[in-house]
Design a protein around this motif. Structure first.
Motif, PDB file in Angstrom:
ATOM      1  N   SER A  69       0.793  -1.223   0.000  1.00 30.04           N
ATOM      2  CA  SER A  69       0.000   0.000   0.000  1.00 30.04           C
ATOM      3  C   SER A  69       0.834   1.285   0.000  1.00 30.04           C
ATOM      4  CB  SER A  69      -0.904   0.002   1.234  1.00 30.04           C
ATOM      5  OG  SER A  69      -1.522   1.249   1.387  1.00 30.04           O
ATOM      6  N   ARG A  70       0.519   2.167  -0.906  1.00 28.00           N
ATOM      7  CA  ARG A  70       1.140   3.498  -0.894  1.00 28.00           C
ATOM      8  C   ARG A  70       0.498   4.379   0.182  1.00 28.00           C
ATOM      9  NH1 ARG A  70       2.654   4.841  -7.114  1.00 28.00           N
ATOM     10  NH2 ARG A  70       4.744   3.957  -6.977  1.00 28.00           N
ATOM     11  N   SER A  71      -0.755   4.156   0.484  1.00 29.23           N
ATOM     12  CA  SER A  71      -1.361   4.965   1.552  1.00 29.23           C
ATOM     13  C   SER A  71      -0.730   4.631   2.904  1.00 29.23           C
ATOM     14  CB  SER A  71      -2.884   4.799   1.593  1.00 29.23           C
ATOM     15  OG  SER A  71      -3.271   3.496   1.934  1.00 29.23           O
ATOM     16  N   ARG A  72      -0.245   3.403   3.083  1.00 30.93           N
ATOM     17  CA  ARG A  72       0.482   3.050   4.307  1.00 30.93           C
ATOM     18  C   ARG A  72       1.811   3.814   4.355  1.00 30.93           C
ATOM     19  NH1 ARG A  72       0.407  -2.007   3.732  1.00 30.93           N
ATOM     20  NH2 ARG A  72      -1.501  -2.318   4.917  1.00 30.93           N
ATOM     21  N   THR A  73       2.482   3.934   3.202  1.00 27.74           N
ATOM     22  CA  THR A  73       3.707   4.737   3.129  1.00 27.74           C
ATOM     23  C   THR A  73       3.395   6.183   3.501  1.00 27.74           C
ATOM     24  OG1 THR A  73       4.622   3.292   1.417  1.00 27.74           O
ATOM     25  CG2 THR A  73       5.553   5.510   1.577  1.00 27.74           C
ATOM     26  N   LEU A  74       2.280   6.700   3.009  1.00 24.60           N
ATOM     27  CA  LEU A  74       1.869   8.071   3.337  1.00 24.60           C
ATOM     28  C   LEU A  74       1.513   8.202   4.818  1.00 24.60           C
ATOM     29  CD1 LEU A  74      -0.308   8.845   0.196  1.00 24.60           C
ATOM     30  CD2 LEU A  74       1.949   9.803   0.758  1.00 24.60           C
ATOM     31  N   ALA A  75       0.915   7.169   5.388  1.00 26.89           N
ATOM     32  CA  ALA A  75       0.598   7.189   6.823  1.00 26.89           C
ATOM     33  C   ALA A  75       1.873   7.319   7.644  1.00 26.89           C
ATOM     34  CB  ALA A  75      -0.170   5.928   7.212  1.00 26.89           C
ATOM     35  N   SER A  76       2.881   6.538   7.298  1.00 29.40           N
ATOM     36  CA  SER A  76       4.160   6.617   8.021  1.00 29.40           C
ATOM     37  C   SER A  76       4.798   7.983   7.868  1.00 29.40           C
ATOM     38  CB  SER A  76       5.119   5.531   7.520  1.00 29.40           C
ATOM     39  OG  SER A  76       4.604   4.260   7.817  1.00 29.40           O
TER      40      SER A  76
END
Length: 194
Positions: A17-24
């Motif tokens: 997930s790229r949104s997980r990367t954005l969350a971090s």
């Protein structure tokens, strides 16, 4: 500046997930500003789909409800699928936003909420509108007008944003923290009301 409790909830179940990367990245930006921010990953929580029944007895529900209740503001990081936020976001809000006869009260009242979205194309930028409206009307949330909406075109490499998009994410987190700080001392508390 007072340190605020500003968790980031990653709402993707996709292992890449790229949104997980954005969350971090969002959580890191908030910590750099001196706030308490951690990433809570729904892919690791095992929150069942909302059923208005058994979900309330799960450890995942209890943890998420307590986390959101205690937060000064919440960042929701999620993918956009089919012109709308992923179903996991709605299921999270349905579960932690439910009020019941057993004394359970929705966790979302008066929260500052910021959206961080990963999408395939830039065309569904307005995908958060209905979700934001629902949070405002149901729970009197204050929705950050700065949304970090990033499509596949906004990445230099799978884990690195283009400079202007990284700046937008940073500004979005700055506004999130400022709104949360300004509203932390509000004189009112909302409940279910029309």
């Amino acid at each position: 500046m007072v340190a605020l409790n500003l968790p980031v909830i990653s709402c993707s179940l996709d292992p890449a997930s790229r949104s997980r990367t954005l969350a971090s990245a969002s959580s890191e930006l908030l910590r750099e500003q001196g706030h308490d921010s951690s990433v809570i990953d729904l892919a690791e929580m095992e929150l069942p789909p909302f059923d208005n029944d058994r979900v309330f007895a799960t450890p995942a529900f209890r943890r998420l409800h307590a986390l959101i209740t205690a937060a000064d503001g919440v960042v929701l990081a999620f993918p956009v699928y089919n012109w709308a936020p992923a179903a996991t976001v709605k299921s999270l809000i349905e579960a932690t936003g439910a009020t019941g006869e057993d004394g359970r009260v929705a966790a979302w009242f008066d929260k500052v909420v910021t959206f961080v979205c990963a999408a395939g194309l830039p065309h569904s930028y307005m995908a958060t509108a209905t979700l934001g409206q629902s949070l405002m009307l149901d729970f009197k949330c204050v929705i950050n007008p700065y949304t970090a909406y990033l499509s596949e075109r906004d990445w230099e490499r799978p884990e690195v944003l283009k400079a202007d998009r990284a700046e937008r994410l940073a500004k979005t987190m700055t506004v999130h923290a400022e709104l949360s700080a300004l509203l932390a001392e509000r004189s009112y508390r909302s409940t279910w009301e029309v």
